[in-house]
Design a protein around this motif. Structure first.
Motif, PDB file in Angstrom:
ATOM      1  N   GLU A   1       0.776  -1.192   0.052  1.00 51.66           N
ATOM      2  CA  GLU A   1       0.068  -0.015  -0.002  1.00 51.66           C
ATOM      3  C   GLU A   1       0.948   1.312  -0.110  1.00 51.66           C
ATOM      4  O   GLU A   1       1.861   1.435   0.661  1.00 51.66           O
ATOM      5  CB  GLU A   1      -0.900   0.008   1.394  1.00 51.66           C
ATOM      6  CG  GLU A   1      -1.980   1.137   1.399  1.00 51.66           C
ATOM      7  CD  GLU A   1      -2.840   1.323   0.145  1.00 51.66           C
ATOM      8  OE1 GLU A   1      -2.400   2.070  -0.830  1.00 51.66           O
ATOM      9  OE2 GLU A   1      -3.624   0.621   0.095  1.00 51.66           O
ATOM     10  N   ARG A   2       0.643   2.082  -0.946  1.00 52.30           N
ATOM     11  CA  ARG A   2       1.270   3.538  -1.079  1.00 52.30           C
ATOM     12  C   ARG A   2       0.433   4.673  -0.723  1.00 52.30           C
ATOM     13  O   ARG A   2       1.172   5.871  -0.732  1.00 52.30           O
ATOM     14  CB  ARG A   2       1.882   3.461  -2.504  1.00 52.30           C
ATOM     15  CG  ARG A   2       3.187   2.387  -2.642  1.00 52.30           C
ATOM     16  CD  ARG A   2       4.403   2.697  -1.941  1.00 52.30           C
ATOM     17  NE  ARG A   2       5.286   1.709  -2.399  1.00 52.30           N
ATOM     18  CZ  ARG A   2       5.581   0.499  -1.414  1.00 52.30           C
ATOM     19  NH1 ARG A   2       4.671   0.286  -0.514  1.00 52.30           N
ATOM     20  NH2 ARG A   2       6.480  -0.492  -2.031  1.00 52.30           N
ATOM     21  N   ARG A   3      -0.826   4.539  -0.859  1.00 54.16           N
ATOM     22  CA  ARG A   3      -1.612   5.747  -0.889  1.00 54.16           C
ATOM     23  C   ARG A   3      -1.794   6.390   0.523  1.00 54.16           C
ATOM     24  O   ARG A   3      -2.269   5.524   1.562  1.00 54.16           O
ATOM     25  CB  ARG A   3      -2.871   5.407  -1.511  1.00 54.16           C
ATOM     26  CG  ARG A   3      -3.072   5.037  -2.881  1.00 54.16           C
ATOM     27  CD  ARG A   3      -4.196   4.472  -3.362  1.00 54.16           C
ATOM     28  NE  ARG A   3      -4.236   2.980  -2.773  1.00 54.16           N
ATOM     29  CZ  ARG A   3      -5.192   2.179  -3.216  1.00 54.16           C
ATOM     30  NH1 ARG A   3      -6.096   2.557  -3.818  1.00 54.16           N
ATOM     31  NH2 ARG A   3      -5.199   1.042  -2.553  1.00 54.16           N
ATOM     32  N   ALA A   4      -1.240   7.477   0.571  1.00 51.16           N
ATOM     33  CA  ALA A   4      -1.349   8.099   2.074  1.00 51.16           C
ATOM     34  C   ALA A   4      -2.959   8.396   2.515  1.00 51.16           C
ATOM     35  O   ALA A   4      -2.846   7.943   3.661  1.00 51.16           O
ATOM     36  CB  ALA A   4      -0.944   9.947   1.887  1.00 51.16           C
ATOM     37  N   ALA A   5      -3.790   8.299   1.791  1.00 50.51           N
ATOM     38  CA  ALA A   5      -5.279   8.418   2.469  1.00 50.51           C
ATOM     39  C   ALA A   5      -5.394   7.036   3.026  1.00 50.51           C
ATOM     40  O   ALA A   5      -6.001   7.111   3.961  1.00 50.51           O
ATOM     41  CB  ALA A   5      -6.268   8.965   1.237  1.00 50.51           C
ATOM     42  N   ARG A   6      -5.011   5.945   2.289  1.00 43.49           N
ATOM     43  CA  ARG A   6      -5.447   4.458   2.899  1.00 43.49           C
ATOM     44  C   ARG A   6      -4.586   4.460   4.324  1.00 43.49           C
ATOM     45  O   ARG A   6      -5.008   3.862   5.024  1.00 43.49           O
ATOM     46  CB  ARG A   6      -5.065   3.566   1.918  1.00 43.49           C
ATOM     47  CG  ARG A   6      -5.859   3.561   0.538  1.00 43.49           C
ATOM     48  CD  ARG A   6      -7.369   3.243   1.019  1.00 43.49           C
ATOM     49  NE  ARG A   6      -8.193   3.294  -0.193  1.00 43.49           N
ATOM     50  CZ  ARG A   6      -8.604   2.195  -0.947  1.00 43.49           C
ATOM     51  NH1 ARG A   6      -7.980   0.971  -0.694  1.00 43.49           N
ATOM     52  NH2 ARG A   6      -9.265   2.649  -1.865  1.00 43.49           N
ATOM     53  N   LEU A   7      -3.241   4.686   4.275  1.00 41.98           N
ATOM     54  CA  LEU A   7      -2.447   4.532   5.142  1.00 41.98           C
ATOM     55  C   LEU A   7      -2.886   5.524   6.355  1.00 41.98           C
ATOM     56  O   LEU A   7      -3.115   5.004   7.507  1.00 41.98           O
ATOM     57  CB  LEU A   7      -1.031   5.013   5.114  1.00 41.98           C
ATOM     58  CG  LEU A   7      -0.334   4.326   3.834  1.00 41.98           C
ATOM     59  CD1 LEU A   7       0.958   4.694   3.370  1.00 41.98           C
ATOM     60  CD2 LEU A   7      -0.147   2.789   4.212  1.00 41.98           C
ATOM     61  N   ILE A   8      -3.175   6.911   6.271  1.00 43.94           N
ATOM     62  CA  ILE A   8      -3.792   7.571   7.374  1.00 43.94           C
ATOM     63  C   ILE A   8      -5.029   7.020   7.789  1.00 43.94           C
ATOM     64  O   ILE A   8      -5.095   6.891   8.936  1.00 43.94           O
ATOM     65  CB  ILE A   8      -3.998   8.865   6.897  1.00 43.94           C
ATOM     66  CG1 ILE A   8      -2.486   9.575   6.699  1.00 43.94           C
ATOM     67  CG2 ILE A   8      -4.563   9.781   7.877  1.00 43.94           C
ATOM     68  CD1 ILE A   8      -2.383  10.774   5.826  1.00 43.94           C
ATOM     69  N   ALA A   9      -5.973   6.462   7.037  1.00 38.06           N
ATOM     70  CA  ALA A   9      -7.535   5.913   7.255  1.00 38.06           C
ATOM     71  C   ALA A   9      -6.813   4.771   8.434  1.00 38.06           C
ATOM     72  O   ALA A   9      -7.665   4.495   9.311  1.00 38.06           O
ATOM     73  CB  ALA A   9      -8.093   5.671   6.097  1.00 38.06           C
ATOM     74  N   ALA A  10      -6.102   3.854   7.941  1.00 33.94           N
ATOM     75  CA  ALA A  10      -5.706   2.537   8.747  1.00 33.94           C
ATOM     76  C   ALA A  10      -5.608   3.020  10.033  1.00 33.94           C
ATOM     77  O   ALA A  10      -5.732   2.571  11.067  1.00 33.94           O
ATOM     78  CB  ALA A  10      -4.648   1.853   8.017  1.00 33.94           C
ATOM     79  N   ALA A  11      -4.486   4.127  10.193  1.00 28.95           N
ATOM     80  CA  ALA A  11      -3.982   4.668  11.512  1.00 28.95           C
ATOM     81  C   ALA A  11      -5.137   5.073  12.227  1.00 28.95           C
ATOM     82  O   ALA A  11      -5.543   4.891  13.533  1.00 28.95           O
ATOM     83  CB  ALA A  11      -2.833   5.514  11.289  1.00 28.95           C
ATOM     84  N   GLN A  12      -6.137   6.153  11.541  1.00 25.73           N
ATOM     85  CA  GLN A  12      -7.236   6.664  12.325  1.00 25.73           C
ATOM     86  C   GLN A  12      -8.091   5.713  12.798  1.00 25.73           C
ATOM     87  O   GLN A  12      -8.756   5.725  13.993  1.00 25.73           O
ATOM     88  CB  GLN A  12      -7.992   7.556  11.262  1.00 25.73           C
ATOM     89  CG  GLN A  12      -7.462   8.789  11.054  1.00 25.73           C
ATOM     90  CD  GLN A  12      -8.112   9.558   9.936  1.00 25.73           C
ATOM     91  OE1 GLN A  12      -8.600   8.616   8.782  1.00 25.73           O
ATOM     92  NE2 GLN A  12      -7.780  10.973   9.957  1.00 25.73           N
ATOM     93  N   LYS A  13      -8.075   4.362  12.196  1.00 28.92           N
ATOM     94  CA  LYS A  13      -8.964   3.438  12.580  1.00 28.92           C
ATOM     95  C   LYS A  13      -8.566   2.622  13.922  1.00 28.92           C
ATOM     96  O   LYS A  13      -9.328   2.399  14.975  1.00 28.92           O
ATOM     97  CB  LYS A  13      -8.985   2.127  11.555  1.00 28.92           C
ATOM     98  CG  LYS A  13     -10.124   1.402  11.737  1.00 28.92           C
ATOM     99  CD  LYS A  13     -10.449   0.379  10.564  1.00 28.92           C
ATOM    100  CE  LYS A  13     -11.024  -0.711  10.829  1.00 28.92           C
ATOM    101  NZ  LYS A  13     -10.857  -1.986   9.944  1.00 28.92           N
ATOM    102  N   ILE A  14      -6.972   2.623  14.086  1.00 36.27           N
ATOM    103  CA  ILE A  14      -6.686   2.289  15.266  1.00 36.27           C
ATOM    104  C   ILE A  14      -6.802   3.123  16.443  1.00 36.27           C
ATOM    105  O   ILE A  14      -7.314   2.773  17.518  1.00 36.27           O
ATOM    106  CB  ILE A  14      -5.116   1.957  14.962  1.00 36.27           C
ATOM    107  CG1 ILE A  14      -5.078   0.635  14.018  1.00 36.27           C
ATOM    108  CG2 ILE A  14      -4.658   1.627  16.383  1.00 36.27           C
ATOM    109  CD1 ILE A  14      -3.740   0.066  14.196  1.00 36.27           C
ATOM    110  N   PHE A  15      -6.726   4.417  15.950  1.00 41.69           N
ATOM    111  CA  PHE A  15      -7.045   5.569  17.131  1.00 41.69           C
ATOM    112  C   PHE A  15      -8.561   5.474  17.561  1.00 41.69           C
ATOM    113  O   PHE A  15      -8.790   5.597  18.778  1.00 41.69           O
ATOM    114  CB  PHE A  15      -6.407   6.841  16.758  1.00 41.69           C
ATOM    115  CG  PHE A  15      -5.164   7.126  16.749  1.00 41.69           C
ATOM    116  CD1 PHE A  15      -4.628   7.483  18.208  1.00 41.69           C
ATOM    117  CD2 PHE A  15      -4.177   7.093  15.805  1.00 41.69           C
ATOM    118  CE1 PHE A  15      -3.342   7.518  18.465  1.00 41.69           C
ATOM    119  CE2 PHE A  15      -2.895   7.351  15.765  1.00 41.69           C
ATOM    120  CZ  PHE A  15      -2.386   7.503  17.216  1.00 41.69           C
ATOM    121  N   ALA A  16      -9.418   5.154  16.609  1.00 46.77           N
ATOM    122  CA  ALA A  16     -10.528   5.263  16.786  1.00 46.77           C
ATOM    123  C   ALA A  16     -11.082   4.036  17.898  1.00 46.77           C
ATOM    124  O   ALA A  16     -12.139   4.404  18.763  1.00 46.77           O
ATOM    125  CB  ALA A  16     -11.690   4.859  15.460  1.00 46.77           C
TER     126      ALA A  16
END
Ligand code: AMP
Length: 285
Positions: free
Chosen positions: A222-237
């Motif tokens: 995975e290289r897309r910033a939006a996807r990587l950031i979304a995955a991190a947001q999910k963990i914080f959620a």
């Protein structure tokens, strides 16, 4: 190990090594700038300096200009005696521990501003922070006349600001970056971890969890910033007690946001656990 309190003493120490008639061949002066409350992350920098240099200076200075008015300058942990014992045990040659007046003489009006970079990432939320960091590190570099200075990747944005400063001012001190030292459970070591209660200490693992998740997604392609950031947001959620300040993918040189992760890109998170602000990051491979 000597404890030096003034810029003049530090300069004299460094110049004696460099210029005295009996100066050793192969002499290499290393500087490890810290704010004290030393932990294994700091120790790793001292060890790297010890391995690469003939002489090592550790500076301990809680730099007031890098703290905002509502930040934790007053309560920042201070443990000078223990720090000196640790530096000595790691075979540092000197500890440089100046007073505020020594670093900022009365009427001081000169600051180092690294434009652009200083407004990104932490700088966006901590106005003036990188100006304070760049100013104090420039003063330390000029005073110590070190060949090499050692910094932690833990403060990756700071490293980018200091590399830019060193290049722009044509300073001769080389910057070496050392890996993030973590506790066994993954939490990046920080002097501020001492503020955390037991419950907060557990919640704080969300940062390293998010960083690890992004690293593993990148490893899977995975290289897309939006996807990587979304995955991190999910963990914080999943840990609502932790308040995210920012999650970003940035170019490690310019600190500009990236849309696609290229090798060497910086993935960085900053979040509050209770009232404690923590950061973590990964340099993506
Ligand atoms: P500080 O005392 O927090 O200003 O940090 C002094 C230096 O130690 C900086 O270059 C930091 O990046 C570095 N440092 C702090 N924590 C760590 C860590 N967990 N691993 C490696 N280096 C660190």
């Amino acid at each position: 190990m000597e404890i030096l309190r003034t810029v003049e003493e530090l300069r004299r120490w460094s110049r004696a090594l460099r210029y005295s008639p009996c100066a050793e061949a192969g002499r290499r002066i290393g500087l490890v700038p810290t704010m004290g409350a030393l932990h294994s992350g700091h120790i790793s920098l001292i060890r790297a300096a010890r391995a690469a240099c003939s002489h090592v200076a550790v500076s301990i200075f809680v730099n007031p200009t890098q703290f905002g008015p509502k930040e934790d300058y007053a309560r920042y942990p201070r443990s000078f005696e223990a720090d000196c014992a640790l530096a000595q045990a790691e075979d540092a040659n000197v500890v440089f521990a100046p007073s505020i007046e020594e670093m900022y003489p009365s009427g001081a009006a000169t600051f180092v501003e690294v434009e652009g970079l200083s407004e990104h990432l932490d700088g966006r939320f901590r106005p003036g922070h990188f100006r304070g960091v760049a100013t104090v590190v420039a003063k330390l570099f000029i005073a110590a006349e070190a060949d090499v200075a050692f910094f932690g990747q833990k403060d990756a944005a700071q490293v980018a600001v200091l590399r830019r400063m060193t290049a722009d001012l044509r300073l001769s001190t080389e910057i070496v970056v050392c890996p993030i030292v973590r506790d066994a459970d993954g939490l990046a070591l920080s002097s501020r971890n001492s503020y955390l209660s037991a419950a907060e200490r557990a919640q704080a693992l969300t940062l390293s969890r998010a960083v690890r998740q992004v690293e593993s997604l990148v490893a899977q392609g995975e290289r897309r910033a939006a996807r990587l950031i979304a995955a991190a947001q999910k963990i914080f959620a999943a840990e609502p007690a932790v308040r995210v300040e920012f999650i970003e993918l940035a170019d490690w040189s310019t600190l500009e946001p990236l849309e696609t992760a290229a090798p060497g890109a910086l993935f960085v998170v900053a979040a509050y656990v209770g009232s404690t602000r923590l950061i973590d990051n990964a340099i993506l491979r």
